[in-house]
Scaffold this motif. Structure first.
Motif, PDB file in Angstrom:
ATOM      1  N   LYS A  57      10.290   5.751  -3.593  1.00 30.96           N
ATOM      2  CA  LYS A  57       9.387   4.937  -2.756  1.00 30.96           C
ATOM      3  C   LYS A  57       9.123   3.579  -3.398  1.00 30.96           C
ATOM      4  CE  LYS A  57       6.660   8.783  -2.244  1.00 30.96           C
ATOM      5  NZ  LYS A  57       5.491   9.610  -1.900  1.00 30.96           N
TER       6      LYS A  57
ATOM      7  N   ASP B 248       3.766  10.487  -5.802  1.00 29.89           N
ATOM      8  CA  ASP B 248       4.219  11.665  -5.072  1.00 29.89           C
ATOM      9  C   ASP B 248       3.441  12.839  -5.619  1.00 29.89           C
ATOM     10  OD1 ASP B 248       6.135  12.544  -2.984  1.00 29.89           O
ATOM     11  OD2 ASP B 248       6.665  13.971  -4.535  1.00 29.89           O
TER      12      ASP B 248
ATOM     13  N   GLY C 113       1.755  17.079  -4.834  1.00 29.81           N
ATOM     14  CA  GLY C 113       1.913  18.323  -4.106  1.00 29.81           C
ATOM     15  C   GLY C 113       1.034  19.410  -4.677  1.00 29.81           C
TER      16      GLY C 113
ATOM     17  N   ALA D 212       3.936  17.943   1.857  1.00 30.16           N
ATOM     18  CA  ALA D 212       3.677  17.173   3.083  1.00 30.16           C
ATOM     19  C   ALA D 212       4.479  17.752   4.248  1.00 30.16           C
ATOM     20  CB  ALA D 212       4.023  15.706   2.877  1.00 30.16           C
TER      21      ALA D 212
ATOM     22  N   PHE E 196      -2.867  20.943  -8.165  1.00 26.91           N
ATOM     23  CA  PHE E 196      -2.320  19.732  -7.560  1.00 26.91           C
ATOM     24  C   PHE E 196      -1.618  18.964  -8.674  1.00 26.91           C
ATOM     25  CE2 PHE E 196      -5.860  19.766  -4.232  1.00 26.91           C
ATOM     26  CZ  PHE E 196      -5.005  19.926  -3.154  1.00 26.91           C
TER      27      PHE E 196
ATOM     28  N   LYS F  67     -14.152  13.386  -7.160  1.00 23.89           N
ATOM     29  CA  LYS F  67     -12.731  13.768  -7.040  1.00 23.89           C
ATOM     30  C   LYS F  67     -11.851  12.818  -7.847  1.00 23.89           C
ATOM     31  CE  LYS F  67      -8.873  14.663  -4.002  1.00 23.89           C
ATOM     32  NZ  LYS F  67      -8.198  14.384  -2.748  1.00 23.89           N
TER      33      LYS F  67
ATOM     34  N   HIS G  39      -5.698  15.087  -9.904  1.00 27.60           N
ATOM     35  CA  HIS G  39      -4.340  14.789 -10.356  1.00 27.60           C
ATOM     36  C   HIS G  39      -4.015  13.303 -10.176  1.00 27.60           C
ATOM     37  CE1 HIS G  39      -4.696  15.638  -6.189  1.00 27.60           C
ATOM     38  NE2 HIS G  39      -3.420  15.514  -5.892  1.00 27.60           N
TER      39      HIS G  39
END
Ligand code: IMP
Length: 196
Positions: free
Chosen positions: A54, A70, A72, A87, A119, A176, A181
């Motif tokens: 990206k 990126d 997940g 995603a 995460f 948060k 992460h």
């Protein structure tokens, strides 16, 4: 003033990033604000590769520092699914209420100690001279038994953090950012950028 363009179309992420990198003394722009539109295929095998794909795609179109992330969710009981496919899990356009209900269902009857998850976030930066940097951080938690909280996005309502006794959707944005992460990976990248 140096500019950082953050290669994402996700408004939630842009908000988090501006809050964290705001005091770096650089102007931070989303791709939209920079007038750049590109959607490279995220076909890397790792978070770092996808973040670099990206960032490189946007870096090819401007002379600024470009950053991308990126991330997940890895659920240990599900062999670290959905992982880099987070995603795309159950389809990109499927509402998270459905994805979250599905993951809770797949953990039906699984006790607390086997519901561990994290995460993961990788941040990539491509500098105008072509140098590439990456950082990575995680937040550990476990998959809750039902959705809780209205904040955050994505899998936040089912990601329970024992230290807080809450899901990440129940944390304030500030809380948060301090423990997530993405927040931690961005802090690491911020340190790296001070030395370039
Ligand atoms: P990415 O936008 O390609 O990095 O995809 C990451 C996906 O992982 C997101 O669309 C969410 O499904 C999930 N994810 C990553 N970070 C978070 C988070 O902080 N909260 C909830 N879900 C997240």
């Amino acid at each position: 003033m140096k500019r950082i363009i953050f290669a994402t179309g996700n408004a939630g992420k842009v908000r988090e990033i501006k809050a964290i990198l705001g005091d770096l003394g650089m102007e931070i722009l989303s791709m939209k604000e920079a007038g750049i539109k590109v959607e490279p295929e995220e076909n890397g095998a790792t978070y770092e590769e996808n973040a670099l794909i990206k960032a490189r795609a946007v870096a090819a179109l401007c002379d600024d520092i470009v950053m991308a992330d990126d991330s997940g969710l890895e659920i240990d009981y599900l062999n670290k699914e959905p992982g880099v496919y987070s995603a795309r899990y159950m389809g990109e356009d499927t509402p998270y209420s459905i994805k979250n209900a599905n993951l809770i269902e797949r953990l039906n009857g699984v006790p607390d100690e086997q519901r561990t998850a994290r995460f993961v976030c990788a941040i990539a930066a491509v500098l105008p001279d072509g140098r590439e940097l990456t950082t990575r951080a995680t937040i550990e938690g476990r998959i809750d038994y039902e959705e809780k909280g209205e904040g955050g996005f994505g899998y936040d309502p089912i990601f329970y953090v024992p230290e807080f006794g809450k899901t990440t959707a129940e944390l304030t944005a500030e809380e948060k950012n301090q423990v997530s992460h993405r927040g931690k990976a961005l802090q690491l990248m911020k340190e790296e950028l001070k030395n370039v």
